[in-house]
Design a protein around this motif. Sequence first.
Motif, mmCIF file in Angstrom:
data_model
loop_
_atom_site.group_PDB
_atom_site.id
_atom_site.type_symbol
_atom_site.label_atom_id
_atom_site.label_comp_id
_atom_site.label_asym_id
_atom_site.label_seq_id
_atom_site.Cartn_x
_atom_site.Cartn_y
_atom_site.Cartn_z
ATOM 1 N N LYS A 53 34.943 28.811 51.077
ATOM 2 C CA LYS A 53 33.931 29.570 50.344
ATOM 3 C C LYS A 53 34.465 30.956 49.964
ATOM 4 O O LYS A 53 34.316 31.399 48.815
ATOM 5 C CB LYS A 53 32.681 29.696 51.229
ATOM 6 N N ALA A 56 36.932 30.831 47.205
ATOM 7 C CA ALA A 56 36.370 30.493 45.891
ATOM 8 C C ALA A 56 35.627 31.661 45.239
ATOM 9 O O ALA A 56 35.211 31.568 44.087
ATOM 10 C CB ALA A 56 35.426 29.298 46.032
ATOM 11 N N LEU A 57 35.443 32.758 45.971
ATOM 12 C CA LEU A 57 34.740 33.910 45.376
ATOM 13 C C LEU A 57 35.576 34.443 44.222
ATOM 14 O O LEU A 57 36.792 34.582 44.336
ATOM 15 C CB LEU A 57 34.497 35.000 46.422
ATOM 16 N N SER A 58 34.904 34.749 43.120
ATOM 17 C CA SER A 58 35.656 34.982 41.886
ATOM 18 C C SER A 58 36.284 36.374 41.783
ATOM 19 O O SER A 58 37.172 36.582 40.982
ATOM 20 C CB SER A 58 34.748 34.731 40.687
ATOM 21 N N PHE A 59 35.812 37.322 42.590
ATOM 22 C CA PHE A 59 36.355 38.674 42.407
ATOM 23 C C PHE A 59 37.720 38.829 43.069
ATOM 24 O O PHE A 59 38.057 38.138 44.019
ATOM 25 C CB PHE A 59 35.384 39.740 42.915
ATOM 26 N N GLU A 60 38.495 39.772 42.513
ATOM 27 C CA GLU A 60 39.804 40.105 43.101
ATOM 28 C C GLU A 60 39.631 41.325 43.996
ATOM 29 O O GLU A 60 39.744 41.238 45.200
ATOM 30 C CB GLU A 60 40.807 40.439 41.986
ATOM 31 N N ASP A 90 35.388 44.091 41.578
ATOM 32 C CA ASP A 90 36.122 44.343 40.337
ATOM 33 C C ASP A 90 35.488 45.521 39.585
ATOM 34 O O ASP A 90 35.259 46.561 40.183
ATOM 35 C CB ASP A 90 36.187 43.055 39.494
ATOM 36 N N ASP A 92 32.485 45.529 38.153
ATOM 37 C CA ASP A 92 31.025 45.465 38.083
ATOM 38 C C ASP A 92 30.399 46.721 38.692
ATOM 39 O O ASP A 92 30.996 47.339 39.574
ATOM 40 C CB ASP A 92 30.517 44.245 38.871
#
Lengths: 131, 131
Positions: A53, A56-60, A90, A92
Motif C-alpha cells: 500500500k 503504491a502511494l503516488s507521491f514522491e 509533492d 499539492d
Amino acid sequence: YMAEFEEVGAAFVDHYYSTFDTDRSELATLYTDESMMTFEGKAVQGVEGIMEKFGALSFEAVAHELTETDYQPTSDNGVLVHVLGLLKADDDPPHGFSQTFVLKPNPEDGSYFILNDIFRLHLHHVPTGTE
Amino acid sequence: YMAEFEEVGAAFVDHYYSTFDTDRSELATLYTDESMMTFEGKAVQGVEGIMEKFGALSFEAVAHELTETDYQPTSDNGVLVHVLGLLKADDDPPHGFSQTFVLKPNPEDGSYFILNDIFRLHLHHVPTGTE
C-alpha cells in the motif's frame, strides 16, 4: 516529567514520520503480520500488504507536519496515539490529516510495534467554513 | 456483511453521538473509573471527571455530523474507533473534528465501555489552503 506511555508515544511519532518522509519502505520494521492498517477506508492486514500500500502511494516527496499529538495508555500495556497534522505531498497544497495508532509491546524485547493504524485526510462533503 | 467489531463500533457511534447531541449527561453510562479522556489536549480520568468536563462545555445546542467512521479490532477484544466529522455548536460555523475511542468489553455482561477517548478539533497553526 513525562509518563512512560508519553515517552513511548513521542519517540514513536518522531521515528515514524521522519522515516515515512525519508524512505517509507523502511517502515516495514514497525509492522508485523498482526498489524492492521485502514488507509482512507481501505483495510489491509500484515506487513506485506501494508508495505505494498505504501509503495503504491503516488507521491514522491512527502512531509508530515504535526500540529497536535495525544497519547494514552491502553489495554495490554499498549499505547494509543492520535496525531493531527498537515500532509504536504509533492507540489499539492498542504492537507489536514488525522492518524491513530495502537502500539503494542513485543514480549520478546520490549520494543513496540504498530498493532492498529487508521489514517484519514480531512475531506468533508460540505465546506466547513472555518478551515 | 459486517464483522462483529464493525457492528459493535457502528452501534456505539450511533448511540454515542445521538446521546451527546440530545443530553450529554447521559453519556455517564458509557464511561467507568478506568476511562481516560483527552479533550483538546486536557487529560481527565474516570467517569466523574469526564462528566464534569462535559458539563463545563459552553455550548447549548450541539450536533455532530459524521463524515467517516473506521473500526478495527484491537487487544483484549477491544474495538478501535476513529471518527472524522463536523461539529456544529450553537450558531458557530461547523468545525472539523477527529475522535478516537478504544471500546472494551465488560467481562460481566459483554457490554462495551469507553476505555480511551481522544478528541481534537481540526485547528492548525497555518492555513491549509484546501479546507
